[in-house]
Design a protein around this motif. Structure first.
Motif, short mmCIF file in Angstrom:
data_model
loop_
_atom_site.label_atom_id
_atom_site.label_comp_id
_atom_site.label_asym_id
_atom_site.label_seq_id
_atom_site.Cartn_x
_atom_site.Cartn_y
_atom_site.Cartn_z
N ARG A 266 24.59 68.06 53.90
CA ARG A 266 25.63 68.96 54.37
C ARG A 266 26.53 69.39 53.21
O ARG A 266 26.91 70.57 53.10
N GLU A 267 26.86 68.46 52.35
CA GLU A 267 27.70 68.75 51.20
C GLU A 267 27.00 69.73 50.25
O GLU A 267 27.62 70.66 49.73
N ILE A 268 25.70 69.55 50.04
CA ILE A 268 24.94 70.46 49.19
C ILE A 268 24.94 71.86 49.80
O ILE A 268 25.14 72.85 49.08
N GLU A 269 24.75 71.95 51.11
CA GLU A 269 24.76 73.26 51.76
C GLU A 269 26.13 73.93 51.62
O GLU A 269 26.22 75.14 51.40
N THR B 185 26.94 77.47 49.73
CA THR B 185 27.69 78.56 50.36
C THR B 185 28.83 79.01 49.44
O THR B 185 29.05 80.21 49.27
N ARG B 186 29.54 78.03 48.85
CA ARG B 186 30.60 78.39 47.89
C ARG B 186 30.02 79.15 46.71
O ARG B 186 30.63 80.11 46.22
N LEU B 187 28.84 78.75 46.25
CA LEU B 187 28.20 79.42 45.12
C LEU B 187 27.86 80.87 45.48
O LEU B 187 28.07 81.79 44.67
N GLU B 188 27.35 81.08 46.69
CA GLU B 188 27.04 82.44 47.13
C GLU B 188 28.31 83.29 47.20
O GLU B 188 28.30 84.47 46.80
N THR B 189 29.39 82.70 47.68
CA THR B 189 30.67 83.43 47.76
C THR B 189 31.15 83.82 46.37
O THR B 189 31.59 84.96 46.15
N ILE C 12 30.31 74.25 40.11
CA ILE C 12 29.62 74.08 41.41
C ILE C 12 28.15 73.79 41.19
O ILE C 12 27.56 72.93 41.85
N HIS C 13 27.54 74.50 40.24
CA HIS C 13 26.12 74.25 39.94
C HIS C 13 25.92 72.80 39.48
O HIS C 13 24.98 72.13 39.91
#
Length: 142
Positions: A22-25, A29-33, A86-87
């Protein structure tokens, strides 16, 4: 008793794995934003450079646009830095998840061994009981 402890440990590890996933997902999502924000910022920079080079401007307009471009460049750099962090966090979380998977595999192997030992023990007790019954029957016959 040992089997129950192993089962509880396995349940805890499964919950930890779900939390990591869940944390990875969430991080993805933050990375996509951030990628979307980077795209918007890049487009805004391109538009302002086009304004800057398209026509002659008064000094004040030129200063405002160049200051805004500096702000956008700083924003882009900040977003790139955050993206890198984030990466790195995603890589770290994936490594932790792999570690949990290894632990789960070891626990599953341990559980299998314990179950086999319990079965062997039960079979030995059953065999001993059957032998005792057979001895009693022979004693009664004699």
């Amino acid at each position: 008793m040992l089997k129950d402890r192993i089962e509880k440990i396995i349940e805890v590890k499964e919950r930890q794995m779900e939390d990591k996933e869940r944390e990875i997902e969430g991080e993805k999502t933050r990375l996509e934003t951030i990628n979307k924000e980077l795209q918007v910022t890049g487009d805004d920079i391109d538009r302002n450079y086009d304004k800057l080079t398209a026509k002659g401007m008064m000094g004040n307009d030129f200063t405002v646009i160049t200051d805004y471009l500096d702000y956008l460049e700083n924003t882009r750099q900040t977003l790139n830095d955050e993206k890198e962090l984030i990466h790195e966090k995603i890589v770290f979380l994936k490594d932790e998840l792999v570690g949990l998977m290894k632990e789960m595999k070891m626990l599953e192997t341990l559980r299998t061994k314990v179950m086999n030992e319990l079965k062997k023990s039960a079979n030995r007790r059953e065999q001993k009981l059957l032998d005792d019954i057979a001895l009693r029957i022979e004693e009664k016959k004699c």
